[in-house]
Design a protein around this motif. Structure first.
Motif, PDB file in Angstrom:
ATOM      1  N   VAL A 106       1.193  -0.763  -0.113  1.00  0.00           N
ATOM      2  CA  VAL A 106      -0.187  -0.176  -0.038  1.00  0.00           C
ATOM      3  C   VAL A 106       1.086   1.283  -0.022  1.00  0.00           C
ATOM      4  O   VAL A 106       0.519   1.646  -0.815  1.00  0.00           O
ATOM      5  N   VAL A 107       1.686   1.628   0.677  1.00  0.00           N
ATOM      6  CA  VAL A 107       2.644   2.899   0.748  1.00  0.00           C
ATOM      7  C   VAL A 107       3.176   2.527  -0.577  1.00  0.00           C
ATOM      8  O   VAL A 107       3.624   3.733  -0.893  1.00  0.00           O
ATOM      9  N   ILE A 108       4.383   1.568  -0.959  1.00  0.00           N
ATOM     10  CA  ILE A 108       4.814   1.349  -1.791  1.00  0.00           C
ATOM     11  C   ILE A 108       3.853   2.582  -3.272  1.00  0.00           C
ATOM     12  O   ILE A 108       4.339   3.077  -3.953  1.00  0.00           O
ATOM     13  N   LYS A 109       2.807   1.812  -3.287  1.00  0.00           N
ATOM     14  CA  LYS A 109       1.695   2.343  -4.455  1.00  0.00           C
ATOM     15  C   LYS A 109       1.622   3.392  -4.254  1.00  0.00           C
ATOM     16  O   LYS A 109       0.882   4.125  -5.249  1.00  0.00           O
ATOM     17  N   GLU A 110       1.257   4.069  -2.993  1.00  0.00           N
ATOM     18  CA  GLU A 110       1.336   5.914  -2.982  1.00  0.00           C
ATOM     19  C   GLU A 110       2.090   6.927  -3.530  1.00  0.00           C
ATOM     20  O   GLU A 110       2.886   6.863  -3.957  1.00  0.00           O
TER      21      GLU A 110
END
Length: 58
Positions: free
Chosen positions: A54-58
Protein backbone atom coordinates in the motif's frame (compact mmCIF):
# COMPACT_ATOMS: atom_id res chain seq x y z
CA UNK A 1 30.62 -16.57 0.09
CA UNK A 2 26.84 -16.19 -0.33
CA UNK A 3 25.05 -13.01 0.61
CA UNK A 4 21.77 -13.76 2.47
CA UNK A 5 20.33 -10.44 1.30
CA UNK A 6 20.79 -11.43 -2.32
CA UNK A 7 19.90 -15.12 -2.19
CA UNK A 8 18.50 -17.10 -5.10
CA UNK A 9 17.08 -20.51 -4.38
CA UNK A 10 18.36 -23.42 -6.43
CA UNK A 11 15.01 -23.40 -8.26
CA UNK A 12 15.89 -19.83 -9.36
CA UNK A 13 13.10 -18.17 -7.40
CA UNK A 14 14.41 -14.79 -6.22
CA UNK A 15 14.10 -14.36 -2.49
CA UNK A 16 14.87 -11.44 -0.23
CA UNK A 17 14.64 -11.35 3.55
CA UNK A 18 14.51 -8.67 6.17
CA UNK A 19 14.64 -8.96 9.94
CA UNK A 20 12.68 -6.26 11.79
CA UNK A 21 13.33 -5.50 15.44
CA UNK A 22 10.87 -3.40 17.43
CA UNK A 23 12.29 -1.85 20.61
CA UNK A 24 11.07 0.48 23.32
CA UNK A 25 8.13 2.58 22.04
CA UNK A 26 8.15 0.65 18.75
CA UNK A 27 6.78 -2.37 20.63
CA UNK A 28 3.41 -0.57 20.74
CA UNK A 29 3.51 -0.32 16.95
CA UNK A 30 4.32 -4.02 16.69
CA UNK A 31 1.45 -4.93 19.01
CA UNK A 32 -0.94 -2.79 16.95
CA UNK A 33 0.18 -4.45 13.70
CA UNK A 34 -0.04 -7.90 15.28
CA UNK A 35 -3.58 -7.25 16.51
CA UNK A 36 -4.65 -6.05 13.05
CA UNK A 37 -3.06 -9.11 11.44
CA UNK A 38 -4.86 -11.43 13.86
CA UNK A 39 -8.16 -9.63 13.20
CA UNK A 40 -7.57 -10.15 9.47
CA UNK A 41 -6.74 -13.81 10.19
CA UNK A 42 -3.35 -13.44 8.50
CA UNK A 43 0.19 -14.16 9.64
CA UNK A 44 1.91 -10.96 10.67
CA UNK A 45 4.49 -11.39 7.89
CA UNK A 46 1.76 -11.42 5.24
CA UNK A 47 0.03 -8.43 6.83
CA UNK A 48 3.24 -6.38 6.92
CA UNK A 49 3.95 -7.17 3.26
CA UNK A 50 0.44 -5.98 2.36
CA UNK A 51 1.03 -2.75 4.32
CA UNK A 52 4.27 -2.19 2.43
CA UNK A 53 2.51 -2.72 -0.91
CA UNK A 54 0.00 0.00 0.00
CA UNK A 55 2.79 2.43 0.92
CA UNK A 56 4.74 1.69 -2.26
CA UNK A 57 1.67 2.36 -4.43
CA UNK A 58 1.09 5.80 -2.86
Amino acid sequence: MGDPKNYEHIAVHPERRVNLVFTDKEVETFNHIKAKAEFSDEPIEVYIKKLLEVVIKE
